[in-house]
Motif scaffolding. Structure first.
Motif: not given
Length: 335
Positions: A121-122, A124-125, A128, A159, A162-163, A166, A330-331
């Protein structure tokens, strides 16, 4: 303005100057200034005006309204702007509402997952962020320099939080989809799929020029179908959470009974009756969409089979469903 450079109020020092004029400006930066080298320092700046520009606003009349594409008259334009503002305000309110709702659920939930899934997931962040920066003509290295940070520090401080937030929220929503037996019909998928394609077209994406020929186009179509299914499922999961929160929850069994009630042919529209007899005809794209709707995160391979989400309500009274938190922003770090 808070974003005024090099400090707030600098522009006022230049009022009245003409092109070619020069002025010496003295300013003392505060002790807590963001640039360490300038903290508490008195700085003298020699400024020369190169050019002066002004914005000339058009008259707000019917001719102007026509150029906006929002209507033929000023009144129609005002109504369009009003609807837009109301929509944005509602969206902001809903975002905050669902963020708080999911946080409530997390307080009473047990989340178990592999560290590898979180690391994925990190990635992906960061990806993005990289794509958004690319749209602004900037890469990650330049962004880190502007932020006065390193890649390692940014990953650790920005990151990863957030990851984690999310990823955990997506696990909760996935569990709600499974537990509440939320499904997506082809009509909703079709609408979302076509809307996504239209958005890509408006952004200048020409699907006919996708690399890989027909196979490349099919891969893109499947990716769009998958993303469309995820969005529809997410919205329905959030709607389900809201129904619980406001006391309008209907168990899956009752929803199933309602959906199974046949509609008399006499009440069906002619087109609907014809559609009933033609349901066996489906395109390859819709097959991909239906498959994607089954379990978005499992289809993507983002979550190992060992991942578990155990939602444990603190209130065992079934007449009062637990209210939870919801956020798919996402943020999420700033929430």
């Amino acid at each position: 303005r808070d974003t005024e450079w090099p400090y707030n109020g600098f522009a006022r020092e230049l009022v009245g100057l003409k092109p070619g004029d020069s002025k010496t400006i003295t300013h003392t930066f505060p002790e807590d200034w963001e640039v360490e080298a300038l903290q508490g320092k008195e700085v003298e700046m020699e400024v020369t005006i190169k050019t002066v520009r002004a914005v000339t606003l058009p008259e707000i009349d019917d001719e102007f309204a026509k150029t906006t594409g929002a209507g033929e008259t000023v009144e129609a334009l005002r109504e369009a702007v009003k609807r837009d503002v109301e929509t944005r305000s509602k969206t902001d309110y809903d975002d905050k509402y669902f963020v708080d709702l999911i946080e409530k659920i997390k307080e009473g939930a047990t989340l178990k997952y592999h560290q590898h899934a979180l690391e994925h997931e990190e990635e992906h962040v960061l990806e993005d962020l990289s794509q958004r920066l690319a749209q602004q003509g900037m890469d990650l290295d330049t962004y880190f320099k502007v932020r006065n940070t390193t890649r390692e520090q940014f990953l650790e401080e920005e990151v990863k939080p957030v990851a984690k937030k999310r990823f955990e929220r997506s696990l909760i929503l996935d569990e709600i989809v499974r537990g509440e037996q939320i499904e997506v019909d082809n009509a909703a998928l079709d609408a979302e799929f076509n809307q996504t394609l239209s958005a890509l077209t408006m952004q200048g994406v020409d699907l006919s020029k996708i690399r890989g020929g027909r196979q490349g186009q099919q891969r893109v179509a499947q990716a769009v179908a998958m993303e469309s299914a995820n969005r529809v499922l997410t919205r329905r999961a959030l709607d389900m959470l809201k129904s619980i929160a406001v006391g309008e929850y209907v168990p899956p069994e009752e929803r199933q009974k309602v959906s199974e009630v046949p509609v008399p042919e006499s009440e069906m529209e002619p087109e609907e009756a014809e559609t009933e007899s033609d349901t066996s005809i489906e395109s390859e794209t819709m097959d991909a969409e239906t498959e994607a709707a089954a379990s978005p995160r499992e289809k993507q391979g983002d979550t190992p089979p060992e991942t578990q989400v155990l939602i444990e309500p603190t209130n065992t009274d079934e007449t009062e469903p637990v209210v939870g938190d919801t956020s798919v922003d996402p943020d999420a770090k700033n929430e």
